[in-house]
Write a protein that holds these residues in place. Structure first.
Motif, PDB file in Angstrom:
ATOM      1  N   TYR A  16       0.837  -1.203   0.000  1.00 32.88           N
ATOM      2  CA  TYR A  16       0.000   0.000   0.000  1.00 32.88           C
ATOM      3  C   TYR A  16       0.873   1.254   0.000  1.00 32.88           C
ATOM      4  CZ  TYR A  16      -3.657  -3.202   1.625  1.00 32.88           C
ATOM      5  OH  TYR A  16      -4.542  -4.233   1.755  1.00 32.88           O
ATOM      6  N   LYS A  69      -6.680  11.222  -3.316  1.00 31.25           N
ATOM      7  CA  LYS A  69      -7.338  11.261  -2.003  1.00 31.25           C
ATOM      8  C   LYS A  69      -7.155   9.934  -1.278  1.00 31.25           C
ATOM      9  CE  LYS A  69     -11.678  12.150   0.287  1.00 31.25           C
ATOM     10  NZ  LYS A  69     -13.117  12.075   0.163  1.00 31.25           N
ATOM     11  N   LYS A  70      -7.338   8.852  -2.024  1.00 29.09           N
ATOM     12  CA  LYS A  70      -7.183   7.518  -1.432  1.00 29.09           C
ATOM     13  C   LYS A  70      -5.747   7.337  -0.920  1.00 29.09           C
ATOM     14  CE  LYS A  70      -8.709   3.242  -0.825  1.00 29.09           C
ATOM     15  NZ  LYS A  70      -9.948   2.524  -0.697  1.00 29.09           N
ATOM     16  N   ALA A  71      -4.780   7.823  -1.698  1.00 28.19           N
ATOM     17  CA  ALA A  71      -3.372   7.688  -1.287  1.00 28.19           C
ATOM     18  C   ALA A  71      -3.103   8.465   0.002  1.00 28.19           C
ATOM     19  CB  ALA A  71      -2.448   8.167  -2.403  1.00 28.19           C
ATOM     20  N   GLN A  72      -3.725   9.613   0.132  1.00 32.72           N
ATOM     21  CA  GLN A  72      -3.533  10.408   1.352  1.00 32.72           C
ATOM     22  C   GLN A  72      -4.179   9.716   2.558  1.00 32.72           C
ATOM     23  OE1 GLN A  72      -1.204  12.399   0.701  1.00 32.72           O
ATOM     24  NE2 GLN A  72      -1.933  14.479   0.406  1.00 32.72           N
ATOM     25  N   GLN A  73      -5.262   8.992   2.302  1.00 34.63           N
ATOM     26  CA  GLN A  73      -5.866   8.210   3.395  1.00 34.63           C
ATOM     27  C   GLN A  73      -4.972   7.026   3.757  1.00 34.63           C
ATOM     28  OE1 GLN A  73      -9.724   7.688   1.391  1.00 34.63           O
ATOM     29  NE2 GLN A  73     -10.667   8.401   3.294  1.00 34.63           N
ATOM     30  N   VAL A  74      -4.383   6.413   2.721  1.00 32.38           N
ATOM     31  CA  VAL A  74      -3.455   5.305   2.987  1.00 32.38           C
ATOM     32  C   VAL A  74      -2.281   5.811   3.823  1.00 32.38           C
ATOM     33  CG1 VAL A  74      -1.783   3.735   1.897  1.00 32.38           C
ATOM     34  CG2 VAL A  74      -4.100   3.913   0.992  1.00 32.38           C
ATOM     35  N   ARG A  75      -1.911   7.038   3.573  1.00 33.65           N
ATOM     36  CA  ARG A  75      -0.831   7.627   4.344  1.00 33.65           C
ATOM     37  C   ARG A  75      -1.181   7.673   5.845  1.00 33.65           C
ATOM     38  NH1 ARG A  75       2.227  13.082   2.301  1.00 33.65           N
ATOM     39  NH2 ARG A  75       4.093  12.635   3.462  1.00 33.65           N
ATOM     40  N   THR A  76      -2.423   8.016   6.126  1.00 31.64           N
ATOM     41  CA  THR A  76      -2.882   8.003   7.518  1.00 31.64           C
ATOM     42  C   THR A  76      -2.812   6.583   8.071  1.00 31.64           C
ATOM     43  OG1 THR A  76      -4.434   9.733   6.875  1.00 31.64           O
ATOM     44  CG2 THR A  76      -4.768   8.737   9.041  1.00 31.64           C
ATOM     45  N   LEU A  77      -3.262   5.629   7.254  1.00 27.02           N
ATOM     46  CA  LEU A  77      -3.234   4.223   7.672  1.00 27.02           C
ATOM     47  C   LEU A  77      -1.807   3.789   8.013  1.00 27.02           C
ATOM     48  CD1 LEU A  77      -4.865   1.425   7.681  1.00 27.02           C
ATOM     49  CD2 LEU A  77      -3.952   1.125   5.387  1.00 27.02           C
ATOM     50  N   LYS A 131       0.767   5.648   8.832  1.00 22.42           N
ATOM     51  CA  LYS A 131       1.223   6.309  10.066  1.00 22.42           C
ATOM     52  C   LYS A 131       0.639   5.630  11.302  1.00 22.42           C
ATOM     53  CE  LYS A 131       1.728  10.891  10.520  1.00 22.42           C
ATOM     54  NZ  LYS A 131       1.442  12.333  10.430  1.00 22.42           N
ATOM     55  N   ASN A 132      -0.668   5.319  11.231  1.00 23.51           N
ATOM     56  CA  ASN A 132      -1.323   4.672  12.382  1.00 23.51           C
ATOM     57  C   ASN A 132      -0.702   3.313  12.691  1.00 23.51           C
ATOM     58  OD1 ASN A 132      -3.008   6.854  12.453  1.00 23.51           O
ATOM     59  ND2 ASN A 132      -4.823   5.787  11.667  1.00 23.51           N
ATOM     60  N   ALA A 181       5.395   7.839   6.238  1.00 30.05           N
ATOM     61  CA  ALA A 181       5.038   8.118   7.630  1.00 30.05           C
ATOM     62  C   ALA A 181       5.922   9.192   8.262  1.00 30.05           C
ATOM     63  CB  ALA A 181       5.124   6.828   8.445  1.00 30.05           C
TER      64      ALA A 181
END
Lengths: 95, 489
Positions: free
Chosen positions: B304, B376-384, B386-387, B434
């Protein structure tokens, strides 16, 4: 993911790039390849997750909008592809 | 031992004890460059005459009893995407082939104020886009361990020059692995700091939310010394952060007893070269012997991350590289009538294929109709991502992975297939996504004598922890005493 030649040419135009007729197929196939690879993110479970725009928790950094003079004009102008007197030269824009 | 084989901290001792002078050291490096550059091709610009001149000035200061910094007179090499006033800064691109930077990057100001001596500007993939330095528009750098193989990229010139002892250390930049992967392939130490730790002012931007500058060195102690100099908030880079001052050299304790090491099993899955795997397993056993607590865990984010990385990095690049228009600086086409011709033809002639491919991908994922599905999806994956790392660092102090799934590969074997080249970054990109720090250190060689790199990832601003983890291992295996580049073909 399929990309048409028309679509590719439209993207190239938006990018201010010209792709020659001979290169069209290779650029298109490469783009399709990468896009197909990135499909994997569709499986990522991001329900309810926000977007991260930067690596750090983002915050605004404010400063006064002050004019600072860059004194070394020669250093700037020496990189100009074309110049005349102390100015960058471009073709006539307004007829 | 030859002067050029010494690390920076060894040089510092010999300067202090008056065993060596500054001019002797600089001269030794200039001779070494003259001897080895024809084989390695690491430099785009050499500054040997200027370096000798500067070494004499510093020596005179010392002889006159003037106070100088303890890094004064130590040579360094600089990746050619870092602006150096009055010196060409080409990004290894036809676009900037004749560009002379009108100002210094913040870190160059720091280096100059310490009295370090710039030996030259080092080759790279064009605009830092690549993993082999084969995408340089100016020259092809060779890996000193086997001249038929690539040095990795994009900081391939920096890693090869350090490995070949043509510079004692160098600066690189890392957007998705561009310090760590070439360090791994060239058997040297490469550190990518936490995003925001080092100012990016004066670094030619590739992907602004991912780029960081960092040291490429012969050993971990030197990495800590150079990092000490680089860090700090800079008001000219609003993403640089004011962090508590740490002395990274003091962090090197040569002790990992009780250190909790996480081994993410997905990073050791299929596709990993078996000799790389074996070497990493040995390294992990060594850490256990040294008293660390090692545990395997699941961190299923590599694929991802890589996909999100190429979307985000190319999107940012398409915007950052919009500035190259042939007007104020950079390449201008000869073939134009209108202003628009200048833009389009200068960019089409000035950028290489890989750069154009990435601009097109970046423009595509940002274009109307695709923005949500990709960017947008990639930026959400970025949050994932990091989490997931946050969760891991609740349990572990550091995470250890291979730096690269393969050792140095032969020139020409991947450059025809962009996607295959992108997969070379599979182990490193998630660290940038991250914003974490990561270091690559050599952990062994394969059956052909090519170096294998181990990546140690830390939590944000925990450079001290990863440096100590790396240092303790380095002291135990003494890689540099046992293995050296052969320059064979």
């Amino acid at each position: 993911m399929q990309v048409s030649n028309e679509e590719l040419l439209h993207i190239a135009k938006l990018s201010n790039l010209k792709i020659s007729e001979e290169q069209l197929d290779s650029y298109r196939l490469n783009l399709e390849d990468i896009l197909n690879f990135t499909e994997v993110i569709k499986n990522a479970n991001v329900d309810g997750l926000g977007e991260t725009i930067g690596a750090n928790d983002s915050f605004n950094v404010f400063r006064k909008d002050e004019v600072k003079e860059f004194k070394d004009k020669e250093a700037l102008l020496q990189n100009a592809p074309e110049k005349e007197r102390n100015m960058f030269k471009i073709p006539k824009v307004i007829q | 031992m030859e002067i050029t084989e010494l690390t920076v901290h060894e040089l510092q001792e010999k300067i202090k004890s008056k065993e060596l002078t500054i001019t002797q050291i600089t001269k030794a490096y200039v001779d070494r460059i003259q001897d080895k550059e024809k084989d390695v091709n690491a430099f785009i610009t050499t500054l040997t005459d200027e370096a000798i001149e500067k070494s004499k000035e510093i020596e005179e200061k010392i002889n006159n009893g003037e106070e100088v910094s303890n890094l004064a007179g130590i040579p360094i090499g600089i990746k050619d995407n870092i602006c150096t006033k009055g010196i060409k800064t080409t990004c290894a691109s036809k676009m900037l082939e004749n560009f002379v930077a009108p100002y210094d990057a913040t870190i160059i100001e720091k280096i100059n104020s310490e009295g370090l001596i710039n030996l030259g500007k080092l080759n790279m993939d064009e605009f830092a886009m690549g993993s082999s330095t084969e995408h340089s528009a100016l020259k092809a750098t060779k890996n000193p361990w086997n001249l038929n193989t690539v040095p990795g990229g994009s900081s391939g010139g920096s890693a090869a020059a350090v490995s070949a002892n043509m510079v004692p250390w160098a600066l690189g930049s890392d957007t998705g692995g561009s310090i760590r992967q070439p360090a791994s392939l060239c058997g040297v130490v490469g550190l990518k700091p936490t995003y925001g730790l080092v100012s990016r002012y004066g670094l030619v931007a590739f992907a602004s939310s991912l780029d960081q500058i960092g040291p490429i060195t012969k050993d971990v102690m030197d990495s800590a010394i150079l990092l000490n100099l680089l860090v700090g908030r800079d008001e000219r880079d609003t993403t640089s952060l004011d962090t508590p001052k740490v002395d990274y050299v003091d962090c090197l304790k040569n002790d990992v007893k009780g250190l909790k090491i996480g081994i993410p099993k997905e990073f050791y899955a299929e596709g990993l070269n078996e000799e790389v795997r074996a070497s990493l397993n040995n390294a992990i056993e060594k850490y256990k012997e040294l008293g660390a607590e090692v545990e395997e865990f699941s961190l299923d984010i590599a694929k991802y991350s890589l996909a999100a990385y190429y979307i985000i990095a190319c999107a940012e690049a398409s915007s950052n590289l919009g500035r190259f228009d042939g007007i104020r600086y950079g390449y201008r086409t000869k073939n134009y009538e209108s202003l628009e011709d200048i833009y389009v033809n200068s960019r089409s002639e000035g950028f290489g294929d890989e750069v154009k491919r990435r601009i097109i991908l970046g423009t595509y994922v940002l274009s109307s109709g695709y923005y949500d599905a990709y960017y947008k999806k990639a930026q959400q994956v970025r949050t994932l991502v990091k989490n997931e790392f946050d969760k891991a660092f609740e349990k572990y102090d550091v995470i250890i992975t291979p730096t690269s799934p393969v050792v140095a590969f032969e020139a020409g074997t991947k450059s025809k297939n962009p996607l295959e080249m992108y997969l070379a970054d599979i182990c490193t990109v998630s660290v940038n996504v991250a914003g974490l720090p990561g270091i690559s250190i050599p952990c062994g060689v394969d059956s052909n004598g090519l170096p294998i790199g181990m990546q140690i990832i830390g939590n944000r601003f925990c450079e001290g922890t990863i440096l100590n983890t790396a240092y303790t291992f380095e002291q135990a295996i003494k890689f540099r005493d046992n293995f050296k580049p052969t320059f064979k073909k």
